[in-house]
Design a protein around this motif. Sequence first.
Motif, short mmCIF file in Angstrom:
data_model
loop_
_atom_site.label_atom_id
_atom_site.label_comp_id
_atom_site.label_asym_id
_atom_site.label_seq_id
_atom_site.Cartn_x
_atom_site.Cartn_y
_atom_site.Cartn_z
N GLU A 22 -1.05 -7.60 -3.98
CA GLU A 22 0.36 -7.47 -4.34
C GLU A 22 1.09 -6.44 -3.47
O GLU A 22 0.67 -5.28 -3.38
CB GLU A 22 0.50 -7.09 -5.82
CG GLU A 22 1.93 -6.76 -6.22
CD GLU A 22 2.36 -7.46 -7.49
OE1 GLU A 22 1.59 -8.24 -8.06
OE2 GLU A 22 3.51 -7.21 -7.89
N GLY A 23 2.15 -6.89 -2.83
CA GLY A 23 2.97 -5.99 -2.02
C GLY A 23 2.37 -5.63 -0.67
O GLY A 23 2.99 -4.92 0.11
N GLU B 26 1.26 -5.95 3.21
CA GLU B 26 1.79 -6.61 4.41
C GLU B 26 0.62 -7.29 5.11
O GLU B 26 -0.32 -6.61 5.52
CB GLU B 26 2.37 -5.58 5.37
CG GLU B 26 3.40 -4.65 4.78
CD GLU B 26 4.71 -5.36 4.55
OE1 GLU B 26 5.08 -6.23 5.36
OE2 GLU B 26 5.37 -5.06 3.53
N ASN C 241 1.42 -12.59 -4.02
CA ASN C 241 2.49 -11.60 -3.89
C ASN C 241 2.36 -10.69 -2.67
O ASN C 241 2.93 -9.59 -2.64
CB ASN C 241 2.61 -10.75 -5.15
CG ASN C 241 3.06 -11.58 -6.34
OD1 ASN C 241 3.83 -12.53 -6.17
ND2 ASN C 241 2.59 -11.25 -7.52
N ALA C 242 1.60 -11.14 -1.67
CA ALA C 242 1.60 -10.43 -0.39
C ALA C 242 2.85 -10.84 0.40
O ALA C 242 3.41 -11.91 0.16
CB ALA C 242 0.35 -10.76 0.41
N THR C 243 3.26 -9.98 1.32
CA THR C 243 4.34 -10.33 2.25
C THR C 243 3.66 -10.76 3.55
O THR C 243 2.93 -9.97 4.15
CB THR C 243 5.25 -9.13 2.49
OG1 THR C 243 5.82 -8.77 1.23
CG2 THR C 243 6.35 -9.45 3.49
N VAL C 244 3.89 -12.00 3.95
CA VAL C 244 3.06 -12.61 4.99
C VAL C 244 3.87 -12.92 6.25
O VAL C 244 4.93 -13.54 6.17
CB VAL C 244 2.40 -13.90 4.46
CG1 VAL C 244 1.53 -14.54 5.54
CG2 VAL C 244 1.57 -13.61 3.22
N THR C 245 3.33 -12.52 7.39
CA THR C 245 3.90 -12.88 8.68
C THR C 245 2.91 -13.76 9.42
O THR C 245 1.75 -13.39 9.58
CB THR C 245 4.18 -11.61 9.52
OG1 THR C 245 5.07 -10.77 8.78
CG2 THR C 245 4.81 -11.97 10.86
#
Lengths: 283, 283
Positions: free
Chosen positions: A156-157, A159, A181-185
């Motif tokens: 969660e959270g 990057e 809920n990860a922020t994925v690039t």
Amino acid sequence: MTAEILNGREIAKDYRAGLAEEVEKLKSKGITPNLTVVIAGNDGASLSYVRSKNKAAEKIGMTSDIVHLDEDASEEDVLNEVKRLNNDDAVHGILVQVPLPDQVDENKVLEAISPEKDVDGFSPVNIGRLYTGQRTFVPCTPLGIMELLKHTGSLEGKEVAVIGRSHIVGQPVAKLLIDQNATVTVMHSRTKDMVEKLKNFDVVVSAVGKPGLVKGSDLKEGAIVIDVGNTMVDDKLVGDVDYDSAAEVASHITPVPGGVGPLTITMVLNNTLLAAKWNKGIE
Amino acid sequence: MTAEILNGREIAKDYRAGLAEEVEKLKSKGITPNLTVVIAGNDGASLSYVRSKNKAAEKIGMTSDIVHLDEDASEEDVLNEVKRLNNDDAVHGILVQVPLPDQVDENKVLEAISPEKDVDGFSPVNIGRLYTGQRTFVPCTPLGIMELLKHTGSLEGKEVAVIGRSHIVGQPVAKLLIDQNATVTVMHSRTKDMVEKLKNFDVVVSAVGKPGLVKGSDLKEGAIVIDVGNTMVDDKLVGDVDYDSAAEVASHITPVPGGVGPLTITMVLNNTLLAAKWNKGIE
């Protein structure tokens, strides 16, 4: 920092022990999960991969068959085998080993596998179910990566950089990470200053097949590193990550071999068990 | 910098003129593209949206029908209508207006639409085809966003933030942007310091429905801003972006209303035209 090794062999072993117990329970109800693999041709690496899946299935109490077609099998031959297996009630999971010979349209064959037996999760309807949040067979390598990441704490959270945009690994694992809920690039060959950017990420998943792409000096201190690369270099399997330097900086790292690989096969078994259960209406 | 306005109404008008020409050509071959929309219930916004699609189709020379079911229509009623339309050769595109009444399983209905007539591109098999790079109907809002972005130059190597992870907009537009060689980060409610991060991005696509979420001071100088938000505030449609401040900083920006919206309906028409062509084997 010296990284904790995410030992895929150990994690897979524990996971398969749990699967074996569930297989036993199903058998006591008269259901023996079966995995059948279709292969066309005699490519050595493919054959050895098929046999290892076969053995792994048998080791946890499933039955497993190989349907071996000739290198010159026609598209119709392959489609007919798939149809036969779709209609065989004793078969719960069907895998078609890729690549198929040139004369066979891979997409057509993958679309022909019954979605309820498509344990690789590669048929369009199952991929569509994945993206719409419905029950499905999640592709095995992405699912294996998520299992490894469970041993590193909550996502969660975080990057996350996913390097590689294939529909087999990069894009579905991005989807699963977003669900957590990860922020994925998602990065790839056209990403500007890719390696320089990695310092901003808590987790790096590399799935491109370029040995030495990621070095320890590229990583954030304490990063989690999942290496999906597997390239043969001088008869040795090598990942995308320079392991020794990365292990100095990372908090957790997968080795190659013995990291993601064992989990991929484990998830084929996991999905075959699910197929056998769902087929009988067991959740 | 004062941003160039991406005028969705103008861009849609030009695009629809091109579609009208193609419809004319098909008619000369005896094929009249037809879009049929199924709606259950009497929600005012839904009815007005259905009617506007209807009119837009007729305006470019297609025929268009509405199948209007009662609010208390059963799942079977809806499924039967879908089956009837699947089998009607005069119908090329089928839309089912969502949300459906509570007693009807939306996923079941969307899966029932023939993939060859699913012009919204929401059926699992079409979503799966999208992710595996096969010919499919691309969902209309993401496709409309890509059309708007064509007016801003190449996306290759650009850093794009997609805010929102729905399977209707956020995730498929991320996929389309990746296909154009952009480096894409999907952000959402659990992303840490989301707004502060936006300064790193060349393009921001916001699709969450939170008026005022993104302000000019959050953006990189010269950023391209696509505002997919449409929230009713005091009888006015409002986007996610504070337009006035953002327009001072951005190089290109979409207004709300009149930005993405007109392109979404345009792409329903685009996909209906494709359905009519593909049905006759025309590429």
